[in-house]
Design an enzyme around this catalytic site. Structure first.
Site, PDB file in Angstrom:
ATOM      1  N   SER A   1     -23.408  88.754 -43.750  1.00  0.00           N
ATOM      2  CA  SER A   1     -23.301  87.340 -44.130  1.00  0.00           C
ATOM      3  C   SER A   1     -23.178  87.144 -45.634  1.00  0.00           C
ATOM      4  CB  SER A   1     -24.504  86.540 -43.592  1.00  0.00           C
ATOM      5  OG  SER A   1     -24.573  86.626 -42.188  1.00  0.00           O
ATOM      6  N   ARG A   2     -22.656  88.135 -46.328  1.00  0.00           N
ATOM      7  CA  ARG A   2     -22.452  88.091 -47.774  1.00  0.00           C
ATOM      8  C   ARG A   2     -23.753  87.998 -48.561  1.00  0.00           C
ATOM      9  NH1 ARG A   2     -18.379  89.764 -46.067  1.00  0.00           N
ATOM     10  NH2 ARG A   2     -16.247  89.179 -46.632  1.00  0.00           N
ATOM     11  N   LEU A   3     -24.875  88.305 -47.933  1.00  0.00           N
ATOM     12  CA  LEU A   3     -26.164  88.329 -48.632  1.00  0.00           C
ATOM     13  C   LEU A   3     -26.402  89.742 -49.157  1.00  0.00           C
ATOM     14  CD1 LEU A   3     -28.282  86.082 -46.237  1.00  0.00           C
ATOM     15  CD2 LEU A   3     -27.244  85.467 -48.435  1.00  0.00           C
TER      16      LEU A   3
END
Length: 216
Positions: free
Chosen positions: A194-196
């Site tokens: 999730s692009r974290l």
């Protein structure tokens, strides 16, 4: 947005191969880099030594290119080039660079901001002597970054150098040698879902490395 651009914007990959937390990293960023580099080698990533080197010219314009890492020392990383090349001249004028390693197979990248200095003549001589003979001749024959009329003129100069050298050992030319990249900031990036993404940064202050996490 055009259909073609929409298709580009839709390209994405979720990252979920690994994680990076503060308790995982070593105190020294060079040692941490070496750990990741060894993992890249053992994982057989494509071109693990390839790094994007960015320099800045006298007008403030950055320039980037891929060069190859040749050594990891306790104080930094080294590579070799023609000192008269564009990158060589820009480094000599402004000895501050950034370098980037990207290993997509491991979903990792490492970013360095660094000061640069020439390696010793002994180090440059040693590496030059280890190069294949064709690479040694090429280093002498090619006026790197200079405009030349055509491919044939370069090949002609290579043939001339081969004839001049014969079977003699080829000495390192003074205009060719190594640079040592001495980092002051190093960021380790591990792709996450999730692009974290995980981002751990080392910053050198008063000869002491501080370690912090950055928001993705």
């Amino acid at each position: 947005m055009s259909i073609e651009h929409k298709e580009i914007a839709a390209i994405r990959e979720d990252y979920a191969k690994s994680s990076l937390i503060e308790s995982d990293v070593l105190h020294d960023p060079i040692q941490q880099f070496k750990k990741w580099f060894d993992e890249a080698i053992s994982s057989q990533v494509t071109e693990p030594t390839a790094m994007v080197l960015s320099t800045v010219n006298e007008k403030g314009f950055p320039s980037s290119r891929v060069v190859l890492l040749k050594d990891i020392k306790s104080e930094g990383l080294s590579f070799f080039t023609n000192y008269n090349s564009r990158k060589g001249q820009e480094i000599l004028q402004n000895p501050h660079v950034s370098i980037l390693f990207f290993w997509p197979e491991l979903q990792r990248q490492v970013r360095f901001e660094a000061n640069v200095e020439k390696l010793s003549k002994e180090d440059s001589d040693e590496y030059f002597a280890s190069r294949p003979r064709g690479s040694q001749i090429g280093a002498i024959a090619s006026p790197q970054s200079v405009i030349i009329p055509n491919r044939e003129s370069l090949e002609k100069r290579v043939a001339e150098v081969e004839l001049e050298m014969g079977d003699l050992a080829i000495p390192r030319p003074e205009f060719w040698g190594g640079f040592l990249i001495k980092p002051v900031r190093v960021e380790f990036w591990q792709g996450r879902s999730s692009r974290l993404h995980d981002r751990i940064v080392y910053i050198l202050e008063n000869d002491i490395w501080t370690i912090n996490r950055l928001a993705p």
